[in-house]
Design a protein around this motif. Sequence first.
Motif, short mmCIF file in Angstrom:
data_model
loop_
_atom_site.label_atom_id
_atom_site.label_comp_id
_atom_site.label_asym_id
_atom_site.label_seq_id
_atom_site.Cartn_x
_atom_site.Cartn_y
_atom_site.Cartn_z
N SER A 61 74.53 23.73 24.58
CA SER A 61 74.87 23.05 23.34
C SER A 61 73.76 22.06 22.98
CB SER A 61 76.18 22.27 23.48
OG SER A 61 77.25 23.14 23.74
N PHE A 62 73.47 21.97 21.68
CA PHE A 62 72.38 21.11 21.20
C PHE A 62 72.83 20.23 20.05
CE2 PHE A 62 70.54 25.02 22.79
CZ PHE A 62 69.59 24.56 23.66
N ASP A 63 72.33 19.02 20.03
CA ASP A 63 72.45 18.09 18.91
C ASP A 63 71.16 17.28 18.88
OD1 ASP A 63 73.37 16.56 16.83
OD2 ASP A 63 74.53 15.21 18.10
N ALA A 64 70.08 17.92 18.42
CA ALA A 64 68.75 17.30 18.44
C ALA A 64 68.24 17.16 17.01
CB ALA A 64 67.79 18.16 19.25
N HIS A 65 67.64 16.00 16.71
CA HIS A 65 67.22 15.71 15.34
C HIS A 65 65.90 14.94 15.33
CE1 HIS A 65 71.20 16.85 13.83
NE2 HIS A 65 71.61 16.36 14.98
N LEU A 66 65.09 15.22 14.32
CA LEU A 66 63.88 14.46 14.06
C LEU A 66 64.01 13.91 12.65
CD1 LEU A 66 61.05 13.56 15.02
CD2 LEU A 66 60.15 15.65 13.96
N ALA A 67 64.07 12.59 12.53
CA ALA A 67 64.26 11.94 11.24
C ALA A 67 63.06 12.16 10.33
CB ALA A 67 64.49 10.44 11.45
N ALA A 68 63.30 12.15 9.03
CA ALA A 68 62.25 12.33 8.04
C ALA A 68 61.13 11.30 8.23
CB ALA A 68 62.83 12.24 6.63
N LYS A 69 61.48 10.07 8.53
CA LYS A 69 60.47 9.02 8.70
C LYS A 69 59.57 9.26 9.91
CE LYS A 69 63.42 5.87 11.35
NZ LYS A 69 62.69 5.91 12.59
N ASP A 70 60.00 10.12 10.84
CA ASP A 70 59.24 10.42 12.06
C ASP A 70 58.59 11.80 12.01
OD1 ASP A 70 59.92 7.97 13.33
OD2 ASP A 70 61.90 8.81 13.80
N ASN A 71 58.42 12.35 10.83
CA ASN A 71 57.96 13.72 10.64
C ASN A 71 56.71 14.06 11.47
OD1 ASN A 71 58.13 16.33 9.36
ND2 ASN A 71 56.31 15.71 8.22
N MET A 72 55.80 13.15 11.61
CA MET A 72 54.55 13.44 12.33
C MET A 72 54.61 13.05 13.81
SD MET A 72 52.85 14.99 10.07
CE MET A 72 51.19 15.10 10.71
N ASP A 73 55.79 12.73 14.32
CA ASP A 73 55.94 12.32 15.71
C ASP A 73 57.14 13.02 16.36
OD1 ASP A 73 55.94 11.11 18.18
OD2 ASP A 73 56.48 9.11 17.43
N PRO A 74 56.97 14.26 16.83
CA PRO A 74 58.11 14.99 17.41
C PRO A 74 58.71 14.30 18.64
CG PRO A 74 56.06 16.17 17.80
CD PRO A 74 55.74 15.04 16.87
N GLN A 75 57.97 13.39 19.27
CA GLN A 75 58.51 12.67 20.43
C GLN A 75 59.44 11.53 20.00
OE1 GLN A 75 54.57 12.52 22.65
NE2 GLN A 75 56.07 12.83 24.30
N ALA A 76 59.64 11.35 18.70
CA ALA A 76 60.60 10.38 18.20
C ALA A 76 61.97 11.02 17.98
CB ALA A 76 60.09 9.75 16.90
N ALA A 77 62.12 12.29 18.35
CA ALA A 77 63.39 13.00 18.17
C ALA A 77 64.49 12.31 18.97
CB ALA A 77 63.25 14.45 18.62
N THR A 78 65.71 12.47 18.50
CA THR A 78 66.87 11.85 19.14
C THR A 78 67.96 12.90 19.36
OG1 THR A 78 67.86 11.29 17.01
CG2 THR A 78 66.42 9.63 18.02
N GLY A 79 68.96 12.53 20.13
CA GLY A 79 70.10 13.41 20.36
C GLY A 79 70.26 13.76 21.83
N THR A 80 71.09 14.78 22.06
CA THR A 80 71.36 15.24 23.42
C THR A 80 71.47 16.76 23.44
OG1 THR A 80 73.76 15.09 23.11
CG2 THR A 80 72.67 13.16 24.08
N PHE A 81 71.36 17.32 24.61
CA PHE A 81 71.73 18.71 24.83
C PHE A 81 72.40 18.81 26.19
CE2 PHE A 81 67.19 18.51 25.87
CZ PHE A 81 67.09 19.16 27.09
N ARG A 82 73.18 19.87 26.33
CA ARG A 82 73.99 20.04 27.54
C ARG A 82 73.93 21.50 27.95
NH1 ARG A 82 78.57 17.41 29.80
NH2 ARG A 82 79.96 18.86 30.84
N PHE A 83 73.98 21.74 29.25
CA PHE A 83 74.09 23.12 29.74
C PHE A 83 74.96 23.15 30.98
CE2 PHE A 83 70.01 21.41 31.20
CZ PHE A 83 70.03 21.63 32.56
N SER A 84 75.59 24.30 31.20
CA SER A 84 76.44 24.47 32.38
C SER A 84 76.40 25.92 32.83
CB SER A 84 77.88 24.07 32.06
OG SER A 84 78.42 24.92 31.07
#
Length: 184
Positions: A61-84
């Motif tokens: 499951s994924f909930d990962a986002h990169l805000a418009a203001k951080d367009n040129m910085d993919p390491q500013a992405a936020t959120g979580t992901f889970r696996f089992s």
Amino acid sequence: MNRRTRITALTAALLITAGAAGSAAASGGDPGSVRPGEREAAALTGTAKLYRPAGDDITFSFDAHLAAKDNMDPQAATGTFRFSHYEDGEGGYAVAKVDCLTTGGKVAVVTGVVTETDVDEFRNKRVGISVHDDGRRDRLGYSWMTKGEYEGVPPCVSMAPFEKVKAGTGDFRVLPWHMDYPTE
């Protein structure tokens, strides 16, 4: 498939499940980061189970986002992901905090540091996952399938999406990244 590989895949599936729980609330990382009429720079959301003829329950499951203001910085992405990954009541899970997200067309690569798990080898390690959002035939890949699988990976690095998603379970959504290159 040996027991360690199965548990590793199970753990990956659990991380995805946790990430999906938060996806409804997130629209671009920080709720104030997207102005009316502006879309977030990139996103990966959704949940799916991997195809396993033996019946293993492997969920991502994924909930990962990169805000418009951080367009040129993919390491500013936020959120979580889970696996089992569970088989006959045994297995494990992991939840990771997103630290990088890149997308191109219908493919996404996300990495994160595992913050919660019952598999010691994953604790505090960075893992990477790739997704190909192909409608009813989504695919997924993960960084821990290689030798040294628990050593961690650099930000935004994973394996190609080599796994098939179980029919009827895939709902991954990839929002393509639109790079804004500086003009001269």
